[in-house]
Write a protein that holds these residues in place. Structure first.
Motif, PDB file in Angstrom:
ATOM      1  N   PRO A 142       0.802  -1.239   0.000  1.00 17.82           N
ATOM      2  CA  PRO A 142       0.000   0.000   0.000  1.00 17.82           C
ATOM      3  C   PRO A 142       0.828   1.280   0.000  1.00 17.82           C
ATOM      4  N   GLU A 231      -0.859  -6.220   3.518  1.00 13.99           N
ATOM      5  CA  GLU A 231      -1.740  -5.295   4.245  1.00 13.99           C
ATOM      6  C   GLU A 231      -3.105  -5.161   3.560  1.00 13.99           C
ATOM      7  N   THR A 234      -5.942  -2.480   4.338  1.00 17.27           N
ATOM      8  CA  THR A 234      -5.905  -1.070   3.938  1.00 17.27           C
ATOM      9  C   THR A 234      -6.789  -0.792   2.721  1.00 17.27           C
ATOM     10  N   SER A 264      -2.587  -9.636   6.357  1.00 19.71           N
ATOM     11  CA  SER A 264      -3.310  -8.523   6.947  1.00 19.71           C
ATOM     12  C   SER A 264      -3.287  -8.623   8.456  1.00 19.71           C
TER      13      SER A 264
END
Length: 879
Positions: A142, A231, A234, A264
């Protein structure tokens, strides 16, 4: 490295400084509202307590080398990841990856989630070499900061392998492809595609759409096999939908069946592990466009580090521990067996749901102490004191052994913009004041009353209630401060504005106030034999309306209360007599409860942290703050804001120290530059583009900095040019005086021919003249000979000085304006800036008001004649 620093005290001090910053902007005239806000600030409601998040230990389960020995992983994997101990969730994910299955790993920070997809990708590439060069795996992050960090990890894997097998033997190529890389690097990647590409989702979108990436896109279509997203949590809302569509486009183009992996933090909550896995699998299926089973979702497996037999220590045991001195030099075994440690881990750090052990929810130190107080019967204050000592004991032991703490923790402090005050429209003695946002408030039973946001005049502190006037229904509706939008079809019925409620017998507006309006607002009426508002401005003036607590209003019929209504945008503030340019933003005139902007808040917090680290036992090299922001433009803005803040503070501090070192604690315009320059005591290489050793060149550099400092000092005398940084005079830390003014004002013969002033006592005349000169100075109408040729001065600064002690690239010097009595003649030079001090200006109103006390009514030509004579007198005095 362990620092003897009290992190809780550090947090308290930082919040204290930030609270002081907030308090300095809370200017509220109404006593009941001010008391409510101050109480909320004291109780911490505007700034919540920091939360403690513990990072539990993870259950270990073997190593990569052991998996290589079983044949599950390719032999070279043992050399790439030699010495790596695997946690159970890593092992389970790698097993799924080795079996050619997709997976999602959900676990906490620092749990090695990224190793799961990297090991899976590496193992597949080593087991399945291909002759042609191509990108076989894309890992999407991200933020570029994560890509840079991960690239460093890849470099470590390569170095570990090459230390054993020789330089250049690493069998896997990798590269990062973001907006940071040069065109040459991107071209190299296109010409020689790596096995693994590290990028962000925006760049991946561009790769799939831009013509310049056509060759790379074709390579992906031919060779891509893995798509990993780090991630995953996000990607929410619209961005999540964009990601899902991007993945489906790539899946449709790729010739190989794609395998998906994601990592995550916790994606969904719930008290049932299997139900949680099922919901994560459904979410993963939505994102990746492929069926995920609960078995493909890997959760973290946590380890208990204290001797827990299923029962928390009883109250007596806890009381004994709370009253026993904690010695941070005691060994780790004693810490682990301490009843407080057992209680903390199994009551707070971990949470049990049957056989499932998961991390506990973050709590404040006060909340944890209150839980311990309830279980032990001891005071919460004693519990808090012992818990802090226990945590520092854990940290000191880990630092001494250079390993992981038993109870590693982070403090999370959430700070949002302070928000608004809301009130009902009941009479002052019975109205409700609340800081909780909403549209209605319950008033007994099912009855509801509307609540209205309140903003405050920056000058007077008077409250302005944000309303929307619904003329069709005769109701005042609540509106958000910046919401002035009205449907075009509703303009005849709906109007956004403000309600100003007088305090007691306070006079906010009346017919007599018309004469104080600006020239452009009024016209002479032969019929009325006086001035009246022009039609274009008539509806911009305060209009008296009646209203009640339900929001009903009338312009004629008396109701429960009354006040003045003004439409937005506000062109003038009747509570302070301040007029505004139509282009001025509303938040420059009015402020919400918290006046802090995001950039200002970030700057203050960053400075407070650095300041506390400096005063704590932290080495200089480790006094750092890392700030993340959305994009490089915001990062550049924030950096500039912080540097500007520091420079203003430095210059003001230098003024203070220069005054302390000056004779009689006094500086004038002739020695201010030298005094401030000496107080700053900057090394030449910090401000000069070309530091010099020869006396002449060195003097030129010093003179350039002195002139730059002088321009900054003069500009800082201007009122209101920095809304959130009032100058030293406004803060009551600096007194400015006018040389010989007391002597000039005390000479009755000098003022004998000027009506009004000749009737004043010397003290009154001094105050009157001082206020006039203050008006000139605070309007930045200051004469300084060097500013007569601003372009030459700007060139000197840019040629001699470097940032931050020079002008920015696009910055020009602020040129002091002239103050004029009349209108500008046609063809007046446009390069000269002017402001009016005519009869209806703020200065004009002040002078007319003061002279009325001496029976002098300065109207029309009389005002101009008086001002010409007064200004001539001041010029004779040397001003």
């Amino acid at each position: 490295m362990y620092f003897d620093m009290d992190v809780f005290k550090l947090s308290e001090n930082i919040l204290g400084q930030y609270k002081s910053f907030l308090s300095s902007f809370i200017r509220i005239k109404d006593e009941s509202i001010r008391e409510r806000v101050e109480k909320a600030l004291d109780e911490g409601k505007l700034l919540p307590e920091p939360l403690i998040q513990f990072n539990p230990a993870y259950e270990e389960a073997g190593s990569v080398e052991e998996l290589c020995k079983t044949g599950m992983l390719e032999e070279k994997m043992g050399d790439i990841f030699s010495g790596y101990k695997l946690y159970r969730h890593q092992l389970e994910a790698i097993k799924l990856g080795a079996a050619s299955q997709d997976f999602v790993v959900t676990s906490g920070t620092g749990s090695g989630k990224s190793l799961t997809y990297i090991a899976t990708i590496f193992n597949h590439i080593l087991n399945n070499p291909i002759p042609a060069k191509g990108v076989r795996a894309i890992i999407v992050y991200p933020m570029n900061a994560l890509i840079n960090s991960q690239k460093e990890e890849f470099n470590k894997y390569r170095q570990r392998f090459e230390d054993k097998h020789g330089e250049g033997t690493f069998p896997i190529d990798y590269a990062q492809y973001t907006g940071q890389e040069s065109e040459e690097e991107k071209q190299r990647i296109k010409d020689n595609p790596p096995d693994v590409l590290l990028t962000n989702y925006m760049m991946l979108e561009l790769i799939m759409t831009r013509s310049g990436e056509a060759y790379l896109r074709e390579n992906l279509q031919e060779h891509l096999e893995f798509l990993a997203f780090d991630e995953l949590h996000t990607y929410r809302g619209r961005q999540g939908s964009d990601i899902a569509m991007l993945i489906r486009r790539m899946q449709a183009k790729a010739r190989n069946p794609l395998r998906f992996m994601g990592t995550s933090a916790t994606l969904v909550s719930g008290d049932n592990l299997q139900e949680q896995k099922r919901r994560v699998a459904e979410l993963a299926g939505l994102i990746f466009g492929k069926v995920f089973l609960p078995e493909q979702v890997i959760n973290e497996s946590l380890k208990v580090q204290t001797p827990f037999a299923g029962q928390l220590p009883d109250a007596v045991t806890l009381q004994e521990a709370l009253n026993t001195r904690i010695d941070s030099n005691d060994p780790e075994e004693k810490l682990q067996s301490n009843p407080l440690a057992v209680w903390l881990e199994n009551k707070v750090v971990l949470e049990r749901k049957g056989d499932w052990i998961r991390r506990g929810k973050p709590l404040s130190l006060r909340a944890i102490s209150e839980l311990l107080a309830a279980d032990s019967g001891e005071p919460a204050s004693k519990c808090e004191e012992q818990l802090v000592k226990l945590l520092y004991w854990s940290e000191s032991l880990s630092a001494a052994k250079n390993n992981r703490s038993i109870f590693p923790f982070k403090l999370h402090q959430f700070i949002s913009q302070t928000g608004s005050v809301y009130i009902t429209l009941d009479p002052k003695e019975s109205r409700v004041v609340t800081l909780e946002p909403g549209y209605y408030i319950n008033e007994g039973g099912n009855a509801q009353k509307p609540i209205y946001p309140v903003v405050f005049s920056r000058i007077s502190g008077h409250e302005f209630v944000c309303v929307r006037k619904n003329k069709e229904q005769s109701r005042l509706e609540p509106r958000a401060f910046h919401d002035t939008f009205v449907e075009e079809l509703d303009e005849d019925y709906i109007e956004a504005g403000y309600l100003i409620i007088p305090h007691g017998d306070e006079v906010i507006w009346g017919d007599s106030e018309t004469e104080f309006l600006p020239d452009a607002w009024i016209q002479y009426s032969n019929q009325r034999q006086g001035y009246e508002p022009r039609p274009a401005y008539r509806n911009r003036l305060p209009q008296k309306i009646y209203f009640d607590g339900t929001g009903r209003f009338s312009e004629k019929e008396p109701l429960e209360s009354w006040g003045w209504y003004m439409p937005a945008k506000l062109l003038f503030d009747p509570t302070s007599g301040t007029f505004y340019d139509p282009k001025t933003k509303e938040n420059t005139k009015l402020m919400t409860l918290g006046n802090e902007g995001r950039s200002s808040a970030t700057t203050i917090l960053s400075y407070a942290i650095i300041n506390e680290l400096h005063h704590g036992n932290v080495p200089y090299a480790d006094q750092k703050v890392l700030s993340f922001t959305d994009n490089r433009q915001d990062a550049a803005l924030q950096a500039g804001h912080f540097n500007d803040f520091l420079q203003v503070v430095q210059v003001r501090s230098a003024i203070y120290h220069a005054l302390q070192q000056a004779p009689s604690d006094t500086l004038d315009y002739t020695n201010i530059p030298d005094g401030v320059f000496a107080a700053l005591n900057l090394p030449q290489d910090e401000y000069a583009i070309s530091p010099a050793t020869s006396p002449g060149a060195r003097r030129d550099n010093e003179d350039a900095l002195k002139e730059f400092l002088m321009t900054r000092v003069l500009l800082d005398l201007k009122r209101g040019w920095r809304v959130i940084m009032p100058n030293l005079e406004q803060c009551g830390l600096l007194k400015l005086a006018y040389k010989y003014l007391d002597q000039d004002a005390g000479d009755p013969e000098f003022w004998a021919d000027l009506d009004g002033l000749n009737q004043m006592t010397p003290d009154v005349r001094f105050e009157f003249l001082e206020n006039i000169l203050d008006f000139f100075r605070t309007s930045y109408s200051i004469y300084y000979h060097k500013l007569g040729n601003p372009r030459a001065l700007q060139d000197t600064f840019r040629q001699k000085l470097k940032q931050p002690w020079s002008l920015d690239f696009n910055e020009d010097l602020d040129i002091p304006p002239y103050l004029r009595l009349g209108k500008l003649p046609d063809g007046f030079h446009r390069g000269i800036f002017t402001n009016s001090i005519g009869s209806n200006s703020a200065l004009g109103k002040y002078i007319k008001y003061e002279l009325k006390s001496y029976q002098h009514d300065l109207k029309g030509v009389a005002y101009r004649e008086f001002m010409e004579k007064l200004l001539g007198k001041l010029a004779e005095c040397g001003f």
